[in-house]
Motif scaffolding. Structure first.
Motif, mmCIF file in Angstrom:
data_model
loop_
_atom_site.group_PDB
_atom_site.id
_atom_site.type_symbol
_atom_site.label_atom_id
_atom_site.label_comp_id
_atom_site.label_asym_id
_atom_site.label_seq_id
_atom_site.Cartn_x
_atom_site.Cartn_y
_atom_site.Cartn_z
ATOM 1 N N PRO A 1 0.833 -1.210 0.000
ATOM 2 C CA PRO A 1 0.000 0.000 0.000
ATOM 3 C C PRO A 1 0.865 1.257 0.000
ATOM 4 C CG PRO A 1 0.085 -0.939 2.197
ATOM 5 C CD PRO A 1 0.769 -1.929 1.297
ATOM 6 N N ALA A 2 0.280 2.379 -0.390
ATOM 7 C CA ALA A 2 1.014 3.645 -0.432
ATOM 8 C C ALA A 2 1.378 4.130 0.966
ATOM 9 C CB ALA A 2 0.192 4.705 -1.166
ATOM 10 N N GLU A 3 0.526 3.789 1.944
ATOM 11 C CA GLU A 3 0.800 4.185 3.325
ATOM 12 C C GLU A 3 0.090 3.210 4.265
ATOM 13 O OE1 GLU A 3 -0.689 8.124 3.681
ATOM 14 O OE2 GLU A 3 -2.790 7.550 3.458
ATOM 15 N N GLY A 4 0.551 3.177 5.504
ATOM 16 C CA GLY A 4 -0.072 2.317 6.498
ATOM 17 C C GLY A 4 0.092 0.840 6.199
ATOM 18 N N TYR A 5 -0.939 0.067 6.548
ATOM 19 C CA TYR A 5 -0.908 -1.384 6.404
ATOM 20 C C TYR A 5 -2.208 -1.870 5.760
ATOM 21 C CZ TYR A 5 2.965 -0.953 9.681
ATOM 22 O OH TYR A 5 4.141 -0.593 10.278
ATOM 23 N N ARG A 6 -2.125 -3.008 5.047
ATOM 24 C CA ARG A 6 -3.305 -3.550 4.378
ATOM 25 C C ARG A 6 -3.334 -5.065 4.558
ATOM 26 N NH1 ARG A 6 -2.298 -2.483 -1.103
ATOM 27 N NH2 ARG A 6 -1.434 -4.579 -1.240
ATOM 28 N N TYR A 7 -4.502 -5.588 4.961
ATOM 29 C CA TYR A 7 -4.667 -7.034 5.059
ATOM 30 C C TYR A 7 -4.890 -7.604 3.663
ATOM 31 C CZ TYR A 7 -6.913 -11.544 5.786
ATOM 32 O OH TYR A 7 -7.252 -12.870 5.727
ATOM 33 N N ASP A 8 -4.024 -8.542 3.240
ATOM 34 C CA ASP A 8 -4.052 -9.058 1.866
ATOM 35 C C ASP A 8 -4.430 -10.532 1.772
ATOM 36 O OD1 ASP A 8 -3.579 -6.664 0.688
ATOM 37 O OD2 ASP A 8 -1.440 -6.972 0.338
ATOM 38 N N GLY A 9 -5.097 -11.087 2.786
ATOM 39 C CA GLY A 9 -5.648 -12.428 2.665
ATOM 40 C C GLY A 9 -4.802 -13.512 3.282
ATOM 41 N N LEU A 10 -5.228 -14.761 3.041
ATOM 42 C CA LEU A 10 -4.588 -15.936 3.625
ATOM 43 C C LEU A 10 -3.555 -16.526 2.673
ATOM 44 C CD1 LEU A 10 -7.685 -17.756 5.179
ATOM 45 C CD2 LEU A 10 -5.954 -16.410 6.386
ATOM 46 N N PHE A 11 -2.440 -16.931 3.251
ATOM 47 C CA PHE A 11 -1.375 -17.613 2.518
ATOM 48 C C PHE A 11 -1.039 -18.912 3.246
ATOM 49 C CE2 PHE A 11 -1.091 -13.525 0.669
ATOM 50 C CZ PHE A 11 -0.217 -13.524 -0.413
ATOM 51 N N ARG A 12 -0.386 -19.821 2.527
ATOM 52 C CA ARG A 12 0.125 -21.028 3.174
ATOM 53 C C ARG A 12 1.646 -21.061 3.036
ATOM 54 N NH1 ARG A 12 1.428 -25.231 -0.410
ATOM 55 N NH2 ARG A 12 0.782 -24.894 -2.576
ATOM 56 N N VAL A 13 2.304 -21.719 3.989
ATOM 57 C CA VAL A 13 3.758 -21.864 3.943
ATOM 58 C C VAL A 13 4.078 -23.105 3.122
ATOM 59 C CG1 VAL A 13 5.873 -22.087 5.282
ATOM 60 C CG2 VAL A 13 3.943 -20.787 6.217
ATOM 61 N N ASP A 14 4.630 -22.905 1.956
ATOM 62 C CA ASP A 14 4.906 -24.012 1.035
ATOM 63 C C ASP A 14 6.203 -24.730 1.385
ATOM 64 O OD1 ASP A 14 4.546 -25.383 -1.728
ATOM 65 O OD2 ASP A 14 6.549 -24.500 -1.860
ATOM 66 N N SER A 15 7.238 -23.980 1.804
ATOM 67 C CA SER A 15 8.531 -24.592 2.123
ATOM 68 C C SER A 15 9.377 -23.599 2.916
ATOM 69 C CB SER A 15 9.269 -25.017 0.849
ATOM 70 O OG SER A 15 9.476 -23.902 -0.011
ATOM 71 N N HIS A 16 10.435 -24.095 3.529
ATOM 72 C CA HIS A 16 11.372 -23.226 4.256
ATOM 73 C C HIS A 16 12.785 -23.759 4.074
ATOM 74 C CE1 HIS A 16 11.188 -26.463 7.248
ATOM 75 N NE2 HIS A 16 12.283 -25.956 7.779
ATOM 76 N N TRP A 17 13.771 -22.882 4.235
ATOM 77 C CA TRP A 17 15.167 -23.275 4.105
ATOM 78 C C TRP A 17 16.059 -22.208 4.728
ATOM 79 C CZ3 TRP A 17 12.084 -21.349 0.353
ATOM 80 C CH2 TRP A 17 12.514 -20.214 -0.342
ATOM 81 N N CYS A 18 17.309 -22.603 4.983
ATOM 82 C CA CYS A 18 18.304 -21.670 5.509
ATOM 83 C C CYS A 18 19.151 -21.165 4.345
ATOM 84 C CB CYS A 18 19.185 -22.383 6.537
ATOM 85 S SG CYS A 18 20.407 -21.309 7.340
ATOM 86 N N ASP A 19 19.523 -19.894 4.398
ATOM 87 C CA ASP A 19 20.296 -19.291 3.321
ATOM 88 C C ASP A 19 21.237 -18.258 3.920
ATOM 89 O OD1 ASP A 19 21.117 -18.810 0.763
ATOM 90 O OD2 ASP A 19 19.158 -18.217 -0.007
ATOM 91 N N VAL A 20 22.240 -17.861 3.162
ATOM 92 C CA VAL A 20 23.099 -16.750 3.563
ATOM 93 C C VAL A 20 22.554 -15.501 2.890
ATOM 94 C CG1 VAL A 20 25.422 -15.782 3.516
ATOM 95 C CG2 VAL A 20 25.108 -18.242 3.853
ATOM 96 N N GLY A 21 22.119 -14.538 3.705
ATOM 97 C CA GLY A 21 21.477 -13.345 3.182
ATOM 98 C C GLY A 21 22.444 -12.352 2.569
ATOM 99 N N LYS A 22 21.899 -11.269 2.060
ATOM 100 C CA LYS A 22 22.707 -10.243 1.400
ATOM 101 C C LYS A 22 23.718 -9.608 2.335
ATOM 102 C CE LYS A 22 19.087 -9.097 -1.960
ATOM 103 N NZ LYS A 22 18.176 -8.050 -2.462
ATOM 104 N N ALA A 23 23.413 -9.612 3.644
ATOM 105 C CA ALA A 23 24.331 -9.012 4.619
ATOM 106 C C ALA A 23 25.423 -9.985 5.044
ATOM 107 C CB ALA A 23 23.553 -8.530 5.840
ATOM 108 N N GLY A 24 25.370 -11.223 4.552
ATOM 109 C CA GLY A 24 26.406 -12.195 4.871
ATOM 110 C C GLY A 24 26.109 -13.072 6.076
ATOM 111 N N PHE A 25 24.905 -12.961 6.637
ATOM 112 C CA PHE A 25 24.519 -13.771 7.789
ATOM 113 C C PHE A 25 23.425 -14.757 7.384
ATOM 114 C CE2 PHE A 25 26.101 -9.746 9.461
ATOM 115 C CZ PHE A 25 27.035 -10.181 10.397
ATOM 116 N N LYS A 26 23.319 -15.837 8.164
ATOM 117 C CA LYS A 26 22.312 -16.857 7.871
ATOM 118 C C LYS A 26 20.916 -16.329 8.176
ATOM 119 C CE LYS A 26 25.565 -20.395 9.275
ATOM 120 N NZ LYS A 26 25.899 -21.329 10.375
#
Length: 282
Positions: free
Chosen positions: A102-127
């Motif tokens: 949204p342009a400002e504030g917060y907006r409720y955008d519905g229900l999602f499901r968690v399809d998968s998860h994993w560990c990665d090294v982020g852009k800052a160099g940390f896990k």
């Protein structure tokens, strides 16, 4: 869906997000009920009906990423959602870099499901812990589908609880069937061969997942044959496989027949996805 709120306090007052600051609302035992996507983590990716969400933790009071994230509290809650199939509310906060925010504030955008998860090294160099979230009940992507061969499929049959939709990559069944036949429908981990009416059952597990952001190929060097139990354990990171096929996390060694060449880069990718879990195991 689409209701806007001026602040975290307003979200909390409406019962949409039960935290006044944290981005993940829930518990490590019961799962998460809502998350806020607002550009706070530089590794987040928002594609509309698909979100690659970064877990919490590892930042200092100024919002800089200074440490590895841990699989605990809200991060673990999202894993519970994946395992138990629990939906969660997604709230987007104002973010000029995100066309779906949204342009400002917060907006409720519905229900999602968690399809998968994993560990990665982020852009800052940390896990960091990352989660692939898929929109429930909306088959029309808000932008052109960026995953080749991944059509949005129809809703599941309605139950007394809720209606969900299943999104999955369309696999090259020729590759999988060929490998299943080669192993005589036997699990490469436990050796079990499940007999069903007039046939045998085994599952083709992709070592490096198909689709964004993993981009694993649907080729035999990225597929192993697993029984349903070991397939789930492998996908959720309960065990991984070393380059010499020794199992990491459980006892044993992967059975590999002559002629089945497994790409060591895909094995390394799976280990890295769940890096924090396997570090102390060698």
């Amino acid at each position: 869906m689409g209701t806007e709120f001026p602040s975290y306090a307003a979200l909390y007052a409406a019962g949409i997000h039960n935290h006044t600051q944290a981005g993940i609302s829930g518990s490590s035992k019961q799962g998460a009920d809502s998350i806020v996507v607002s550009g706070g983590y530089q590794d987040d990716q928002d594609f509309g009906n698909e979100i690659i969400y970064t877990g919490h933790g590892g930042r200092d009071s100024a919002g800089r990423h200074v440490d590895d994230q841990k699989l605990e509290r809200g991060n673990l809650a999202l894993v519970v959602n994946e395992i138990e199939g629990l939906p969660l509310r997604v709230i987007r906060g104002a973010d000029q870099t995100n066309p779906f925010a949204p342009a400002e504030g917060y907006r409720y955008d519905g229900l999602f499901r968690v399809d998968s998860h994993w560990c990665d090294v982020g852009k800052a160099g940390f896990k960091v812990w990352r989660y692939r979230l898929l929109k429930i009940g909306d088959e029309s992507p808000t932008q052109e589908d960026h995953t080749p061969g991944a059509p949005y499929e129809g809703d599941n049959a309605q139950t007394h609880r809720l209606t969900t939709s299943v999104q999955r990559i369309v696999r090259d069944t020729k590759q999988a069937k060929m490998l299943k036949w080669y192993y005589r429908h036997t699990c490469q981990v436990c050796g079990i061969r499940i007999a069903v009416a007039g046939a045998h059952y085994i599952e083709a597990a992709h070592i490096r997942p198909l689709g964004k952001p993993h981009d694993g190929p649907d080729t035999t060097d990225n597929i192993i044959c697993l029984c349903p139990n070991h397939h789930i354990m492998f996908d959720l990171g309960a065990f991984s496989i070393s380059d010499d096929y020794a199992l990491i996390g459980i006892e044993g060694k992967l059975s590999v027949r002559d002629g089945h060449k497994i790409n060591s880069e895909h094995l390394a990718y799976h280990r890295e996805r769940f890096l924090s879990r396997f570090e102390s195991r060698g």
